[in-house]
Motif scaffolding. Structure first.
Motif, mmCIF file in Angstrom:
data_model
loop_
_atom_site.group_PDB
_atom_site.id
_atom_site.type_symbol
_atom_site.label_atom_id
_atom_site.label_comp_id
_atom_site.label_asym_id
_atom_site.label_seq_id
_atom_site.Cartn_x
_atom_site.Cartn_y
_atom_site.Cartn_z
ATOM 1 N N GLY A 172 37.800 -13.934 -45.841
ATOM 2 C CA GLY A 172 37.714 -15.157 -45.050
ATOM 3 C C GLY A 172 38.722 -15.960 -45.924
ATOM 4 N N LYS A 173 39.391 -17.017 -45.157
ATOM 5 C CA LYS A 173 40.476 -18.052 -46.026
ATOM 6 C C LYS A 173 39.642 -19.280 -46.321
ATOM 7 C CE LYS A 173 43.535 -15.452 -47.130
ATOM 8 N NZ LYS A 173 42.833 -14.410 -47.352
ATOM 9 N N SER A 174 38.490 -19.394 -46.699
ATOM 10 C CA SER A 174 37.942 -20.583 -46.825
ATOM 11 C C SER A 174 38.500 -21.382 -48.250
ATOM 12 C CB SER A 174 36.179 -20.284 -47.131
ATOM 13 O OG SER A 174 36.265 -19.537 -48.324
ATOM 14 N N LEU A 214 46.910 -13.803 -35.756
ATOM 15 C CA LEU A 214 46.841 -12.318 -35.449
ATOM 16 C C LEU A 214 45.528 -11.471 -35.775
ATOM 17 C CD1 LEU A 214 50.599 -11.419 -36.493
ATOM 18 C CD2 LEU A 214 49.662 -11.491 -34.149
ATOM 19 N N PHE A 215 45.154 -12.041 -36.903
ATOM 20 C CA PHE A 215 43.854 -11.448 -37.343
ATOM 21 C C PHE A 215 42.654 -12.445 -37.907
ATOM 22 C CE2 PHE A 215 47.891 -9.374 -39.014
ATOM 23 C CZ PHE A 215 47.543 -8.045 -38.810
ATOM 24 N N PHE A 216 42.024 -12.635 -36.652
ATOM 25 C CA PHE A 216 41.066 -13.753 -36.749
ATOM 26 C C PHE A 216 40.017 -13.910 -37.717
ATOM 27 C CE2 PHE A 216 38.067 -16.676 -34.473
ATOM 28 C CZ PHE A 216 38.958 -17.974 -34.847
ATOM 29 N N GLY A 217 39.136 -12.782 -37.861
ATOM 30 C CA GLY A 217 38.015 -12.343 -38.737
ATOM 31 C C GLY A 217 37.116 -13.856 -38.234
ATOM 32 N N ALA A 218 36.745 -14.776 -39.340
ATOM 33 C CA ALA A 218 35.966 -15.830 -39.118
ATOM 34 C C ALA A 218 36.662 -16.897 -38.729
ATOM 35 C CB ALA A 218 35.183 -16.104 -40.413
ATOM 36 N N GLY A 219 38.108 -16.997 -38.736
ATOM 37 C CA GLY A 219 38.928 -18.119 -38.308
ATOM 38 C C GLY A 219 39.042 -19.466 -39.119
ATOM 39 N N ILE A 223 41.010 -7.200 -33.726
ATOM 40 C CA ILE A 223 40.811 -5.785 -33.064
ATOM 41 C C ILE A 223 39.334 -5.658 -32.716
ATOM 42 C CG2 ILE A 223 40.838 -4.346 -35.243
ATOM 43 C CD1 ILE A 223 42.840 -2.579 -33.570
ATOM 44 N N ASP A 224 38.490 -6.214 -33.762
ATOM 45 C CA ASP A 224 37.096 -5.958 -33.635
ATOM 46 C C ASP A 224 36.461 -6.516 -32.319
ATOM 47 O OD1 ASP A 224 34.239 -6.056 -34.110
ATOM 48 O OD2 ASP A 224 34.623 -6.114 -36.235
ATOM 49 N N ARG A 225 36.071 -5.427 -31.570
ATOM 50 C CA ARG A 225 35.495 -5.874 -30.245
ATOM 51 C C ARG A 225 34.176 -6.878 -30.349
ATOM 52 N NH1 ARG A 225 32.591 -2.611 -25.517
ATOM 53 N NH2 ARG A 225 31.153 -2.151 -26.784
ATOM 54 N N GLU A 265 36.078 -2.085 -39.849
ATOM 55 C CA GLU A 265 35.825 -0.716 -38.848
ATOM 56 C C GLU A 265 37.170 -0.122 -38.537
ATOM 57 O OE1 GLU A 265 32.235 -2.063 -36.370
ATOM 58 O OE2 GLU A 265 33.580 -0.809 -35.061
ATOM 59 N N HIS A 266 38.186 -0.811 -38.610
ATOM 60 C CA HIS A 266 39.423 -0.293 -38.324
ATOM 61 C C HIS A 266 40.515 -0.191 -39.496
ATOM 62 C CE1 HIS A 266 38.944 -0.410 -34.062
ATOM 63 N NE2 HIS A 266 38.159 -2.013 -34.396
ATOM 64 N N GLU A 267 40.923 1.194 -39.649
ATOM 65 C CA GLU A 267 41.976 1.489 -40.717
ATOM 66 C C GLU A 267 42.940 0.614 -40.969
ATOM 67 O OE1 GLU A 267 43.421 3.915 -43.691
ATOM 68 O OE2 GLU A 267 41.588 3.532 -43.125
HETATM 69 C C1 LIG Z 1 41.238 -10.542 -43.754
HETATM 70 S S1 LIG Z 1 40.337 -10.612 -42.369
HETATM 71 C C2 LIG Z 1 41.056 -11.905 -41.328
HETATM 72 C C3 LIG Z 1 40.203 -13.230 -42.265
HETATM 73 C C4 LIG Z 1 40.374 -14.428 -41.663
HETATM 74 N N1 LIG Z 1 41.585 -15.035 -41.866
HETATM 75 C C5 LIG Z 1 39.352 -15.674 -41.890
HETATM 76 O O1 LIG Z 1 39.594 -16.583 -42.534
HETATM 77 O O2 LIG Z 1 37.958 -15.107 -41.928
HETATM 78 C C6 LIG Z 1 41.186 -9.235 -41.444
HETATM 79 C C7 LIG Z 1 40.762 -9.232 -39.912
HETATM 80 O O3 LIG Z 1 41.793 -8.266 -39.366
HETATM 81 C C8 LIG Z 1 41.148 -7.622 -38.413
HETATM 82 N N2 LIG Z 1 42.045 -6.347 -38.207
HETATM 83 C C9 LIG Z 1 42.018 -5.168 -38.712
HETATM 84 N N3 LIG Z 1 43.016 -4.310 -38.130
HETATM 85 C C10 LIG Z 1 43.613 -5.061 -37.156
HETATM 86 C C11 LIG Z 1 44.784 -4.796 -36.182
HETATM 87 N N4 LIG Z 1 45.260 -3.744 -36.168
HETATM 88 N N5 LIG Z 1 45.162 -5.841 -35.386
HETATM 89 C C12 LIG Z 1 44.199 -7.104 -35.125
HETATM 90 N N6 LIG Z 1 43.394 -7.241 -36.191
HETATM 91 C C13 LIG Z 1 42.985 -6.402 -37.039
HETATM 92 C C14 LIG Z 1 39.713 -7.286 -38.970
HETATM 93 O O4 LIG Z 1 38.797 -6.918 -37.913
HETATM 94 C C15 LIG Z 1 39.334 -8.574 -39.697
HETATM 95 O O5 LIG Z 1 38.666 -9.323 -39.044
#
Ligand SMILES: C[S@@+](CC[C@H](N)C(=O)[O-])C[C@H]1O[C@@H](n2cnc3c(N)ncnc32)[C@H](O)[C@@H]1O
Length: 251
Positions: free
Chosen positions: A11-13, A32-37, A54-56, A183-185
């Motif tokens: 997470g980008k805190s 693109l990769f929201f995580g906790a946002g 991508i995480d459902r 969960e996703h590679e």
């Molecule tokens: C480093 S975290 C993002 C953290 C976020 N910026 C935050 O502040 O919490 C990466 C995220 O990418 C997601 N992810 C992994 N593979 C992905 C894909 N192919 N497309 C979109 N999201 C993906 C993961 O589920 C994870 O939540």
């Protein structure tokens, strides 16, 4: 600045202020990769906003906060932190749960586990359980923030194809090279696809990635800013470790 309701690996805190200051003018903001946002919840709203992961289960949580925040708060009001409850939530068959129940389950497991990984009940001898999800009105502010946002649940390359315009800004915070635990590679193949997609954008991008010989080589044609971030190694230890990160932009 709003705080996300959950923590997420990577997470980008710590970096969000620096990142927010670097966001260029845009109309459409895409994460693109929201995580906790952390960045999305920390910045001013843009005209159009898109959040994607991508995480459902993660995306279901934000979708449910958007549409059903009061109901989630009502259900959590009577909960407390306990190992039995944690195991019960963990062992539910999610196919039989409603979307709201799934969101409550995910929120419970992530906030009450070690390292926010959702697999082991998190307890401590010098930290209290994380109670914030059991209080009312925490999710309602987030709901307001999510109101005008498109919520997507696709792999990043599909989102780039759909939303790329000259006036779009993409924030990309993919799993770090060499990190496991999602969960996703996300290996070298996915990183190279991301690099190729970002290299051919009409819009602008800002990418954060770990500082590594290979990542520097991949993005050598772009602007690279080095930053140092310190993370605590564990809650019990006061020790902090410093990591090198790169902020890469095409503008
Ligand atoms: C480093 S975290 C993002 C953290 C976020 N910026 C935050 O502040 O919490 C990466 C995220 O990418 C997601 N992810 C992994 N593979 C992905 C894909 N192919 N497309 C979109 N999201 C993906 C993961 O589920 C994870 O939540």
């Amino acid at each position: 600045m709003l705080k996300p309701p959950i923590s997420r690996l990577g997470g980008k805190s710590k970096l969000r202020k620096t990142i927010i200051e670097m966001i260029p003018e845009h109309i459409c903001y895409v994460e693109l990769f929201f995580g906790a946002g952390w960045v999305y919840f920390g910045k001013e709203a843009s005209k159009v906003e898109v959040i994607n992961d991508i995480d459902r289960e993660l995306i279901n949580l934000f979708k449910m906060i958007k549409y059903h925040a009061p109901e989630i708060e009502r259900m959590l009001e009577y909960e407390f932190s306990g190992r039995d409850m944690f195991e019960e939530y963990k062992n539910y068959n999610i196919e039989y749960l409603t979307e709201i129940n799934r969101a409550v389950r995910f929120l419970y497991l992530i906030t009450q586990s070690f390292g926010s990984k959702g697999d082991h009940y998190g307890y401590g001898t010098n930290t209290k359980p994380k109670p914030q999800i059991f209080y009312k009105n925490v999710l309602s502010d987030l709901k307001e923030r999510l109101r005008n946002t498109y919520v997507e649940n696709l792999s990043f390359e599909n989102i780039i194809d759909k939303y790329d315009r000259e006036y779009t800004f993409f924030f990309a915070d993919p799993p770090y090279l060499g990190t496991t635990g999602y969960e996703h590679e996300f290996g070298e193949k996915e990183h190279l696809l991301l690099r190729d997609k970002l290299s051919n954008l009409k819009g602008n991008f800002l990418l954060t990635i770990n500082d590594h010989e290979i990542t520097r080589e991949w993005y050598k044609d772009f602007n690279i800013k080095e930053v140092e971030v310190s993370y605590s190694v564990s809650k019990e230890q006061k020790a902090r470790k410093k990591y090198g990160e790169l902020i890469i932009t095409n503008y």
